[in-house]
Structure formats: structure tokens, C-alpha cells
Design a protein around this motif. Structure first.
Motif, PDB file in Angstrom:
ATOM      1  N   MET A   1       0.843  -1.176   0.000  1.00 36.82           N
ATOM      2  CA  MET A   1       0.000   0.000   0.000  1.00 36.82           C
ATOM      3  C   MET A   1       0.889   1.239   0.000  1.00 36.82           C
ATOM      4  SD  MET A   1      -2.726   1.082   2.897  1.00 36.82           S
ATOM      5  CE  MET A   1      -3.729   2.483   2.664  1.00 36.82           C
ATOM      6  N   THR A   2       0.639   2.134  -0.947  1.00 34.99           N
ATOM      7  CA  THR A   2       1.426   3.357  -1.051  1.00 34.99           C
ATOM      8  C   THR A   2       0.598   4.541  -0.586  1.00 34.99           C
ATOM      9  OG1 THR A   2       2.657   2.462  -2.903  1.00 34.99           O
ATOM     10  CG2 THR A   2       2.738   4.823  -2.619  1.00 34.99           C
ATOM     11  N   GLU A  16       4.574  10.641  11.775  1.00 38.03           N
ATOM     12  CA  GLU A  16       3.527   9.787  11.229  1.00 38.03           C
ATOM     13  C   GLU A  16       4.034   9.006  10.024  1.00 38.03           C
ATOM     14  OE1 GLU A  16      -0.707  10.302   8.917  1.00 38.03           O
ATOM     15  OE2 GLU A  16      -0.148  11.829  10.382  1.00 38.03           O
ATOM     16  N   VAL A  17       4.818   9.660   9.177  1.00 39.71           N
ATOM     17  CA  VAL A  17       5.400   8.989   8.011  1.00 39.71           C
ATOM     18  C   VAL A  17       6.281   7.832   8.470  1.00 39.71           C
ATOM     19  CG1 VAL A  17       6.998   9.259   6.070  1.00 39.71           C
ATOM     20  CG2 VAL A  17       5.273  11.018   6.511  1.00 39.71           C
ATOM     21  N   LYS A  25       4.440  -0.043   5.411  1.00 42.93           N
ATOM     22  CA  LYS A  25       3.856   0.669   4.275  1.00 42.93           C
ATOM     23  C   LYS A  25       4.925   1.469   3.537  1.00 42.93           C
ATOM     24  CE  LYS A  25      -0.418   1.040   6.825  1.00 42.93           C
ATOM     25  NZ  LYS A  25      -1.264   1.917   7.626  1.00 42.93           N
ATOM     26  N   THR A  26       4.679   1.716   2.249  1.00 47.52           N
ATOM     27  CA  THR A  26       5.564   2.546   1.442  1.00 47.52           C
ATOM     28  C   THR A  26       4.944   3.925   1.327  1.00 47.52           C
ATOM     29  OG1 THR A  26       6.328   0.643   0.192  1.00 47.52           O
ATOM     30  CG2 THR A  26       6.651   2.799  -0.818  1.00 47.52           C
ATOM     31  N   ALA A  37      10.126  11.145  -4.282  1.00 45.02           N
ATOM     32  CA  ALA A  37      10.897  10.214  -3.456  1.00 45.02           C
ATOM     33  C   ALA A  37       9.963   9.148  -2.909  1.00 45.02           C
ATOM     34  CB  ALA A  37      11.574  10.962  -2.313  1.00 45.02           C
ATOM     35  N   GLU A  38      10.574   8.047  -2.518  1.00 43.05           N
ATOM     36  CA  GLU A  38       9.811   6.948  -1.943  1.00 43.05           C
ATOM     37  C   GLU A  38      10.529   6.481  -0.685  1.00 43.05           C
ATOM     38  OE1 GLU A  38       7.706   3.748  -4.378  1.00 43.05           O
ATOM     39  OE2 GLU A  38       9.572   2.787  -3.726  1.00 43.05           O
ATOM     40  N   ILE A  39       9.786   6.333   0.399  1.00 37.97           N
ATOM     41  CA  ILE A  39      10.355   5.831   1.658  1.00 37.97           C
ATOM     42  C   ILE A  39       9.754   4.454   1.891  1.00 37.97           C
ATOM     43  CG2 ILE A  39      10.668   6.238   4.121  1.00 37.97           C
ATOM     44  CD1 ILE A  39      10.145   9.204   3.584  1.00 37.97           C
ATOM     45  N   ARG A  40      10.635   3.448   1.965  1.00 40.56           N
ATOM     46  CA  ARG A  40      10.210   2.062   2.146  1.00 40.56           C
ATOM     47  C   ARG A  40      10.853   1.485   3.381  1.00 40.56           C
ATOM     48  NH1 ARG A  40      13.083  -0.502  -1.426  1.00 40.56           N
ATOM     49  NH2 ARG A  40      14.050   1.262  -2.401  1.00 40.56           N
ATOM     50  N   PRO A  41      10.214   0.469   3.996  1.00 40.52           N
ATOM     51  CA  PRO A  41      10.863  -0.199   5.131  1.00 40.52           C
ATOM     52  C   PRO A  41      12.093  -0.972   4.669  1.00 40.52           C
ATOM     53  CG  PRO A  41       8.671  -1.122   4.710  1.00 40.52           C
ATOM     54  CD  PRO A  41       8.897  -0.031   3.721  1.00 40.52           C
TER      55      PRO A  41
END
Length: 92
Positions: A1-2, A16-17, A25-26, A37-41
Motif C-alpha cells: 500500500m502506497t 507519522e510517516v 507501508k511505502t 521520493a519513496e520511503i520504504r521499510p
């Protein structure tokens, strides 16, 4: 889920992000409506039990036993401590 945030929202809601990323979540950060930009685990690092124990000892969270074969001693030194505690509570 993005999930998508503008740069302004991401800055204002950074905690929160991070919480959402920690939940797996991404998060996409957009700049002027375009994804920037994308922040992923980060995938979890696989450790064996021995590696994890050594890491916890290195950080000071665990202290190795002086004698691993020593018998376990009870914490309560006087027998009947629980009964005395419950009796005192009943008196009040």
C-alpha cells in the motif's frame, strides 16, 4: 500500500510517516504533484539466536551469566511473603 504526501505534509507529519513505514507501508513524497521520493521499510536483517544474544550483550542489554550451570535462586528470601501481602491488603 502506497501513501502519498506532499513535501510540506511529509515535513509536518514526519513522525507519522516514519510510523507508517515501520508498519511496512511505502510512502511516496511528491513535489508539485509529481512523485519525487519513496520511503520504504528496510528488510529485517536475519540473525541467528547466538548473533542476537552477542549483539544484546555488546549493547549492554544482557549480561552473560557468571556460571551458566549454577542453580536458580528464588527472589523472595522469606517464605510466605505473598500471604503476608494479601493479609495486609485484606485488613485495609
Amino acid at each position: 500500500m502506497t501513501i502519498t504526501y506532499s513535501t510540506y505534509e511529509a515535513k509536518a507529519r514526519f513522525s507519522e510517516v516514519l510510523r507508517q513505514v515501520r508498519e511496512g507501508k511505502t510512502v511516496t513524497i511528491s513535489y508539485r504533484g509529481e512523485p519525487a521520493a519513496e520511503i520504504r521499510p528496510i528488510p529485517p536483517k536475519k540473525q541467528t539466536l547466538d548473533e542476537r544474544l552477542r549483539e544484546l550483550e555488546r549493547r549492554g542489554v544482557l549480561v552473560p551469566a557468571q556460571d551458566p550451570n549454577a542453580p536458580i535462586r528464588p527472589i523472595a528470601h522469606r517464605p510466605g511473603a505473598l500471604k503476608r501481602f494479601l493479609d495486609e491488603r485484606a485488613e485495609d
